[in-house]
Write an enzyme that holds these catalytic residues in place. Structure first.
Site, PDB file in Angstrom:
ATOM      1  N   HIS A   7       0.836  -1.207   0.000  1.00 18.90           N
ATOM      2  CA  HIS A   7       0.000   0.000   0.000  1.00 18.90           C
ATOM      3  C   HIS A   7       0.868   1.254   0.000  1.00 18.90           C
ATOM      4  O   HIS A   7       1.550   1.553   0.978  1.00 18.90           O
ATOM      5  CB  HIS A   7      -0.891  -0.039   1.245  1.00 18.90           C
ATOM      6  N   ARG A   8       0.889   1.953  -1.135  1.00 18.94           N
ATOM      7  CA  ARG A   8       1.755   3.119  -1.340  1.00 18.94           C
ATOM      8  C   ARG A   8       3.230   2.725  -1.196  1.00 18.94           C
ATOM      9  O   ARG A   8       4.068   3.517  -0.767  1.00 18.94           O
ATOM     10  CB  ARG A   8       1.403   4.257  -0.376  1.00 18.94           C
ATOM     11  N   GLU A  34       0.478  -0.722  -4.782  1.00 21.60           N
ATOM     12  CA  GLU A  34      -0.623   0.229  -4.941  1.00 21.60           C
ATOM     13  C   GLU A  34      -0.066   1.629  -4.803  1.00 21.60           C
ATOM     14  O   GLU A  34       0.756   1.899  -3.923  1.00 21.60           O
ATOM     15  CB  GLU A  34      -1.690  -0.015  -3.867  1.00 21.60           C
ATOM     16  N   ASP A  36      -1.095   6.103  -5.865  1.00 22.67           N
ATOM     17  CA  ASP A  36      -2.167   7.061  -6.137  1.00 22.67           C
ATOM     18  C   ASP A  36      -1.720   8.057  -7.189  1.00 22.67           C
ATOM     19  O   ASP A  36      -0.575   8.515  -7.173  1.00 22.67           O
ATOM     20  CB  ASP A  36      -2.522   7.825  -4.858  1.00 22.67           C
ATOM     21  N   HIS A  49      -0.912  10.835  -2.621  1.00 22.04           N
ATOM     22  CA  HIS A  49      -2.236  10.462  -2.117  1.00 22.04           C
ATOM     23  C   HIS A  49      -3.153  11.659  -1.915  1.00 22.04           C
ATOM     24  O   HIS A  49      -4.292  11.677  -2.373  1.00 22.04           O
ATOM     25  CB  HIS A  49      -2.104   9.694  -0.799  1.00 22.04           C
ATOM     26  N   GLU A 109      -4.606   3.828  -8.127  1.00 20.22           N
ATOM     27  CA  GLU A 109      -5.826   4.505  -7.702  1.00 20.22           C
ATOM     28  C   GLU A 109      -5.898   5.905  -8.299  1.00 20.22           C
ATOM     29  O   GLU A 109      -5.010   6.727  -8.077  1.00 20.22           O
ATOM     30  CB  GLU A 109      -5.917   4.597  -6.173  1.00 20.22           C
ATOM     31  N   LYS A 111      -7.113   9.384  -8.018  1.00 22.90           N
ATOM     32  CA  LYS A 111      -7.580  10.219  -6.903  1.00 22.90           C
ATOM     33  C   LYS A 111      -8.459  11.333  -7.458  1.00 22.90           C
ATOM     34  O   LYS A 111      -8.083  12.509  -7.459  1.00 22.90           O
ATOM     35  CB  LYS A 111      -6.389  10.776  -6.125  1.00 22.90           C
ATOM     36  N   ASP A 229       0.494  -1.929   4.546  1.00 21.94           N
ATOM     37  CA  ASP A 229       1.686  -1.097   4.702  1.00 21.94           C
ATOM     38  C   ASP A 229       2.909  -1.941   5.065  1.00 21.94           C
ATOM     39  O   ASP A 229       4.030  -1.428   5.057  1.00 21.94           O
ATOM     40  CB  ASP A 229       1.460  -0.060   5.813  1.00 21.94           C
TER      41      ASP A 229
END
Length: 241
Positions: A7-8, A34, A36, A49, A109, A111, A229
């Site tokens: 995640h990120r 992942e 953003d 993000h 993703e 945004k 994370d």
């Protein structure tokens, strides 16, 4: 097998959405990353993000009001730790140049639920095609209209509807929008949701899952992926499962 998605990047140990976090996730053997994407004033997709730069850089203001050259002057690492001083905001193209030479799957993703950036979908899709990663990319967004727009661009790329809200017949609703997956907040996860998604041939992924008990529940229910994370811990726990 439940896919482990960083995640990120490995954002517990490095500043989110920066190259150090992505490189660490790869070294940890995460199976996907992942990140953003938002658009600058000059319509360049960048990886960050928040709609504003304040939380993760040494400046303030909205991404949409910065030209790329201005964003590149910001420090995107020092807020996390001094040892990451000088890390910069990445463009999507810079990331794809790196990612295309790895085995990683990409979860991107859009945004655009607060600021519905004009042309975000076609700009992103063009870059994914340019770097030949469409077949290992999943697009996701909280914006239902964006799901529809992207599904009109491509009938083959996987699109996921993100949600943190309970929606009646979520799997059917997402499918009617053009999504092929749903990405839900952990508290929405239950066996009935999994079963309905299986009936609709929809994949289910869960965010953000960082604790042992939550991960094990996702594994038991047969989720298609978890966003975490701590990909190193998730891989360890999945191997034990």
């Amino acid at each position: 097998m439940t896919m482990i998605i960083a995640h990120r990047g490995a954002s517990k140990l490095a500043p989110e959405n920066t190259m150090p976090a992505f490189e660490l996730a790869l070294r940890m053997k995460a199976e996907a990353i992942e990140t953003d994407v938002q658009l600058t004033k000059d319509n360049i997709p960048v990886l960050i993000h928040d709609e504003q730069v304040k939380r993760t850089t040494n400046s303030y203001g909205y991404i949409k009001d910065y030209h790329l050259a201005e964003l590149k002057q910001l420090d995107a690492g020092s807020w996390f730790s001094k040892k990451f001083a000088g890390a910069t905001i990445l463009t999507l193209e810079e990331f794809l140049q790196w990612m295309s030479d790895t085995p990683l799957h990409l979860h991107l993703e859009l945004k655009n639920n607060k600021i519905d950036y004009t042309y975000l979908e076609p700009i992103v899709f063009e870059l994914l095609n340019q770097y030949n990663v469409v077949d290992r990319t999943t697009i996701s967004t909280f914006n239902p209209k964006s799901v529809q727009r992207f599904s009109q661009l491509s009938s083959t790329i996987e699109i996921g509807l993100l949600t943190s809200r309970k929606i009646n017949n979520l799997a059917r609703y997402a499918k009617e929008l053009g999504a092929k997956a749903i990405h839900v907040k952990y508290r929405l996860l239950n066996k009935a949701l999994i079963q309905k998604c299986q009936q609709e041939d929809m994949r289910v992924r869960v965010y953000t899952v960082n604790h042992f008990s939550s991960m094990m529940r996702c594994f038991r229910l047969g989720c298609d992926g978890i966003f975490t994370d701590v990909p190193n811990k998730a891989l360890l726990y999945r191997n034990k499962f």
